[in-house]
Design an enzyme around this catalytic site. Structure first.
Site, PDB file in Angstrom:
ATOM      1  N   SER A   1       0.855  -1.185   0.000  1.00 23.41           N
ATOM      2  CA  SER A   1       0.000   0.000   0.000  1.00 23.41           C
ATOM      3  C   SER A   1       0.893   1.238   0.000  1.00 23.41           C
ATOM      4  O   SER A   1       2.111   1.131   0.072  1.00 23.41           O
ATOM      5  CB  SER A   1      -0.863   0.007   1.254  1.00 23.41           C
ATOM      6  OG  SER A   1      -0.039   0.291   2.371  1.00 23.41           O
ATOM      7  N   LYS A   2       0.238   2.386  -0.061  1.00 22.44           N
ATOM      8  CA  LYS A   2       1.002   3.638  -0.052  1.00 22.44           C
ATOM      9  C   LYS A   2       1.880   3.725   1.179  1.00 22.44           C
ATOM     10  O   LYS A   2       3.006   4.181   1.137  1.00 22.44           O
ATOM     11  CB  LYS A   2       0.041   4.823  -0.056  1.00 22.44           C
ATOM     12  CG  LYS A   2      -0.267   5.293  -1.438  1.00 22.44           C
ATOM     13  CD  LYS A   2      -0.462   6.812  -1.454  1.00 22.44           C
ATOM     14  CE  LYS A   2      -0.610   7.280  -2.878  1.00 22.44           C
ATOM     15  NZ  LYS A   2      -1.991   7.443  -3.285  1.00 22.44           N
ATOM     16  N   ARG A   3       1.318   3.287   2.299  1.00 26.57           N
ATOM     17  CA  ARG A   3       2.063   3.373   3.551  1.00 26.57           C
ATOM     18  C   ARG A   3       3.342   2.536   3.523  1.00 26.57           C
ATOM     19  O   ARG A   3       4.331   2.855   4.147  1.00 26.57           O
ATOM     20  CB  ARG A   3       1.175   2.906   4.704  1.00 26.57           C
ATOM     21  CG  ARG A   3       0.805   4.021   5.628  1.00 26.57           C
ATOM     22  CD  ARG A   3       0.481   3.584   7.043  1.00 26.57           C
ATOM     23  NE  ARG A   3       0.620   2.180   7.343  1.00 26.57           N
ATOM     24  CZ  ARG A   3      -0.391   1.371   7.639  1.00 26.57           C
ATOM     25  NH1 ARG A   3      -1.617   1.831   7.639  1.00 26.57           N
ATOM     26  NH2 ARG A   3      -0.185   0.109   7.934  1.00 26.57           N
TER      27      ARG A   3
ATOM     28  N   GLY B   1       5.115   2.004   0.895  1.00 21.07           N
ATOM     29  CA  GLY B   1       6.093   2.467  -0.081  1.00 21.07           C
ATOM     30  C   GLY B   1       5.622   2.406  -1.518  1.00 21.07           C
ATOM     31  O   GLY B   1       6.388   2.663  -2.431  1.00 21.07           O
TER      32      GLY B   1
END
Ligand code: GLU
Length: 459
Positions: A238-240, A242
């Site tokens: 996910s974005k979190r 990376g």
């Protein structure tokens, strides 16, 4: 000749999964002296943005991946697709289907009630009657009715899909626009793509694309479907974790060669080697060696690689990179000492900038714990003796400062820490950092005196 391509849909930024796919394709083309094509798959005009295309081009530029010829935009190729749709219609390999959305929904519902897999029932496949009025037809391709579609995936091995699992899928919508699997196959064939390396989320598009190739008598390319990148918990990135815009990595202070090295190792390996120059990647990479299982993203590995590449960067290069973080060292007379002292320690360029600023700027505050630990006993006398000595000589180089510290240690008969710690607090406000003599040489004699005096005034 090997021809590969990277074919992003510009619906968002280029993230690292996309960049890895691009890198694999680029390496394979360049290694073989072939061609690497960049094709922007922007047929879905409602979901694509110019901004996203520009972000992809910018990211390519930053990491230094080049492509052959002009960027190909699918949105400019509608005439070509139309021509091939008409060709298939003329040859009876595709047909108009007049089923309305309501009819299709009804069919689906009935199939589901009977416990069947919902699918188009090919009712217009051999239709010769008068088409219903007021229905704008879609165009469907005639998929094989029996047998298997078999292809060799360079990573996953033989993939077999039974014909009955595929239906006559739509190649042109009722507004005439071509569909994804159709245009991909047409473009890959017309652009002479020989090797397709892409995410395995496309694995089940491949049989559909093969149907298009075969209907048009086109030569099939070789397929390599690459497993996904997962996070450290084994979940989708996910974005979190990376999965953000590649350019964010630049902002965070990663070097492009570190990112490429990191990405090539996500899913591909050569012995137990971790560090690969681009030349080595070109020499060693082969898509058939890509792992069959998914790989895990691990930020500390990227940090480790990045520090390796920072350590090995020239100071001139670092000076240019630091300008992005408002640090301008070009005309600093001690820039070499500063960078030599810090580049061994920084994980990112941003961290390097922060460390350099901590040295170059007089401390705004003193770390409480450091103060407690270091400012005790005879520290004032020790620092005063140090100041007296420093004021009386010419000090420029780290050795000059080091000599004074040694003298104080000797005269006072103290351990090095007794002067080192309070001096460190005076100079940088805390107990960590590079060599003290380096710090003093970098900021110079006058500033060293200022900072020590400032500490003595404050405590
Ligand atoms: N445009 C597709 C995507 O962004 C890739 C198509 C392909 O590689 O075949 O996922």
């Amino acid at each position: 000749m090997v021809v590969t391509r990277f074919a992003p849909s510009p619906t968002g930024f280029l993230h690292i999964g996309g960049l890895r796919t691009a890198l694999f394709n680029w390496l394979w083309a360049r290694k073989n002296g072939g061609k690497f094509i960049l094709r922007i798959e922007d047929t879905d005009l409602s979901r694509n943005s110019q901004e996203a295309t520009e972000a992809i081009l910018k990211a390519f530029d930053w990491v230094g991946l080049d492509y052959d010829g002009e960027v190909a935009y699918q949105s400019k190729r509608f005439n070509i697709y139309k021509k091939y749709i008409n060709k298939l219609l003329d040859e009876g390999k595709a047909y108009y289907c007049y089923m309305t959305k309501e009819e299709l929904d009804k069919l689906r519902q009935e199939q589901q009630e009977r416990g069947e897999r919902p699918r188009y029932d090919r009712r217009y496949r051999d239709f010769t009657g008068t088409p219903p009025e007021g229905v704008k037809p879609v165009v469907r391709i005639k998929a094989p009715l029996e047998g298997d579609i078999i292809f060799e995936d360079g990573i996953k091995g033989t993939i077999t899909i039974r014909a009955e699992e595929l239906d006559d899928f739509i190649i042109a919508r009722s507004d005439g626009t071509p569909t994804y699997n159709f245009v991909v196959a047409i473009d890959d064939a017309l652009m002479g793509v020989t090797d397709i390396i892409r995410g395995d989320d496309h694995l089940y598009n491949t049989p559909k694309q093969i149907i298009v190739y075969e209907a048009l008598g086109l030569k099939l390319p070789k397929f390599y479907h690459v497993p996904m990148i997962l996070n450290e918990q084994g979940k989708k990135l996910s974005k979190r974790d990376g999965a953000m815009d590649v350019m964010e990595y630049k902002k965070m202070g990663y070097l492009p060669e570190a990112l490429l090295n990191f990405l090539v190792r996500l899913g591909w390996s050569y012995k137990d080697q971790e560090i690969f120059t681009l030349e080595e990647m070109l020499e060693l990479f082969d898509p058939k060696d890509i792992n069959k299982s998914a790989s895990a993203y691990n930020l500390s590995k990227l940090d480790w690689l990045n520090s390796h590449y920072i350590k090995n960067s020239s100071n001139d290069r670092l000076i240019k990179l630091l300008e992005d973080y408002d640090l301008f060292l070009e005309s600093h007379d001690k820039k070499e000492i500063l960078l030599d002292a810090l580049k061994e320690r920084a994980k990112t360029i941003k961290e390097l900038a922060d460390m350099a600023k901590e040295i170059l700027e007089s401390p705004k505050e003193y770390d409480e714990k450091a103060v407690k630990k270091a400012l005790k006993g005879e520290y004032k006398e020790i620092l005063n003796l140090f100041l007296d000595k420093l004021k009386s000589i010419d000090a420029h180089l780290p050795v000059d400062f080091h000599k004074i510290i040694e003298e104080v240690v000797k005269e006072k008969n103290i351990g090095f820490g007794k002067i080192g710690q309070p001096l460190r607090v005076a100079l940088v406000g805390k107990l960590s950092g590079p060599d003290l003599s380096d710090i003093m040489a970098i900021i110079g004699k006058d500033e060293t005196i200022n900072r020590v005096e400032k500490l003595l005034e404050n405590f």
